[in-house]
Design an enzyme around this catalytic site. Structure first.
Site, mmCIF file in Angstrom:
data_model
loop_
_atom_site.group_PDB
_atom_site.id
_atom_site.type_symbol
_atom_site.label_atom_id
_atom_site.label_comp_id
_atom_site.label_asym_id
_atom_site.label_seq_id
_atom_site.Cartn_x
_atom_site.Cartn_y
_atom_site.Cartn_z
ATOM 1 N NE ARG A 228 -10.747 6.631 -4.848
ATOM 2 C CZ ARG A 228 -11.995 6.891 -5.208
ATOM 3 N NH1 ARG A 228 -12.260 7.794 -6.128
ATOM 4 N NH2 ARG A 228 -13.000 6.229 -4.653
ATOM 5 C CG ASP B 208 -8.798 -3.692 -4.594
ATOM 6 O OD1 ASP B 208 -8.229 -3.014 -3.726
ATOM 7 O OD2 ASP B 208 -9.554 -4.643 -4.321
ATOM 8 C CE1 TYR C 134 -12.686 -7.632 1.607
ATOM 9 C CE2 TYR C 134 -11.088 -9.296 0.965
ATOM 10 C CZ TYR C 134 -11.411 -8.164 1.688
ATOM 11 O OH TYR C 134 -10.475 -7.562 2.490
ATOM 12 N NE ARG D 213 -7.852 5.650 1.896
ATOM 13 C CZ ARG D 213 -8.732 5.024 2.660
ATOM 14 N NH1 ARG D 213 -9.824 5.634 3.036
ATOM 15 N NH2 ARG D 213 -8.500 3.785 3.072
ATOM 16 N NE ARG E 209 -4.130 -1.681 -0.046
ATOM 17 C CZ ARG E 209 -5.343 -1.701 0.498
ATOM 18 N NH1 ARG E 209 -5.728 -0.724 1.270
ATOM 19 N NH2 ARG E 209 -6.164 -2.701 0.240
#
Ligand code: 1CP
Length: 339
Positions: free
Chosen positions: A35, A72, A146, A26, A22
């Site tokens: 973004r 992702d 998920y 952010r 990562r």
């Protein structure tokens, strides 16, 4: 010369190559700005211009040895017809599935993920010659959680309940994800990825025999089938929170590297894993966030414990969003002996 790739291929550099899970994202102001220009996260990932830019941002700022493709792990189930929405403050959301038949049987998924190949080509063309390009996918078990839970979950109880009560039906889901993941990663390699990593972030939710059947075996299958096509391709696996079962991945012979989370003692990894493969890890992301002496002490003790063998410096999980840019820069310099 690409130090990270050479290390996976057998060299032992004096200072460990470094990249961070990562490392795009952010905590970077330039990422947050980029973004905002996309209507949603899925469109952002499937926009090669934006995704290539996000991949390159941390390299420009910090010069890590590896650039991880910006994409992702949930793009694959999305492309297989189980549409994902990333909701602010919630995370990814799916319509939960109860059968492998929920995944599309057609070849349409290849077209849907084709923009990811274009991202890889753009990054490849723009990267410094010494930077290794890392492609990735989610491991089948983690992606399955998920789909079955309908999103992020704490205990993955529905997925485990399915696997334990209907192992054959659950195997069909895992198998479908194995097949797709092999071709998806092959596409990334054809487009220019030097190395690929499988993220099994939720492997630690399984009991030991479940780890063997639904995390280890599918990851070995993906790596083995990829290496039939690309005999030189290094595959890294990150089976998070599996404890001593990390040794199974290292001794399987399928992986050039094993990523370890922060709970694994680096000295144990040096003795048990490093004789078989490269060890990647394992600074606690919250220690990076804390900075100062905690960061210096922890980073140096990990580096020292693993310096007798091949080591890629990384975190034990991803960079957290409120990490300071200064701490990331300091870590890179610290590992390279520049401070
Ligand atoms: O911009 C945003 O707000 C979205 C946040 C975000 C980002 C930056 C998500 C949503 N995904 C990503 C990119 C991403 N994801 C990358 C490339 C960037 C980089 O690593 O620098 C990678 C490799 C991933 C991998 C990924 N996605 C994993 C495996 C690693 C891990 O963190 O365990 C997982 C589990 C996901 C699922 C996912 N994607 C995003 C969210 C919020 C989640 C759920 C995480 C959870 O369940 O806790």
């Amino acid at each position: 010369m690409k130090p990270l790739l050479s290390c996976l291929n057998g060299d032992k550099p004096n200072t460990p190559p470094i990249w961070l899970m990562r490392q795009a994202g952010r905590y970077l102001p330039e990422y947050r700005q980029l973004r905002q220009q996309a209507p949603n996260f899925v469109e952002f990932c499937f926009n090669p211009e934006m995704a290539a830019e996000a991949t390159l941002q941390p390299i420009r700022r910090f010069g890590m040895d590896g650039a991880i493709l910006f994409a992702d792990i949930l793009l694959i189930p999305h492309a297989l017809g189980c549409r994902v929405r990333f909701m602010e403050g919630v995370g990814p959301v799916f319509e939960p599935i109860t059968s492998a038949d929920a995944l599309s049987q057609t070849e349409e998924w290849r077209e849907i993920v084709a923009p990811v190949g274009e991202t890889v080509r753009r990054v490849r063309a723009a990267l410094p010659a010494e930077t290794t390009l890392i492609g990735f996918a989610g491991a089948p078990w983690t992606v399955a959680t998920y789909l079955v839970e309908g999103g992020t979950s704490r205990d993955h109880a529905k997925t485990r309940a399915w696997a334990f009560s209907d192992p054959v039906g659950f195997d069909a889901l895992i198998q479908r994800l194995v097949d797709t993941t092999v071709d998806y990663l092959a596409m990334q390699v054809d487009a220019g990825a030097d190395v690929v990593q499988l993220f099994d972030s939720w492997a630690g939710a399984l009991p030991a025999d479940g780890i063997e059947r639904w995390s280890l075996a599918p990851c070995v299958a993906v790596a083995t089938r990829l290496r039939e096509r690309y005999p030189q391709l290094p595959v890294i696996v990150f089976p998070r929170a599996v404890g001593p079962a990390a040794a199974w991945y290292a001794t399987s012979g399928a992986f050039a590297g094993v990523g370890i989370d922060s709970s694994i003692p680096p000295q144990w990894a040096a003795e048990t894993l490093q004789p078989h493969c490269v060890v990647q890890g394992n600074l606690d992301p919250l220690v990076l966030r804390a900075g100062g002496e905690a960061l210096q002490n922890s980073a140096q003790s990990i580096q020292r414990a693993l310096q007798g063998g091949r080591h890629i410096f990384n975190l034990g999980h991803g960079v957290v969003p409120d990490t300071s840019l200064e701490h990331v820069g300091e870590l890179v310099r610290l590992i390279r002996g520049e401070v």
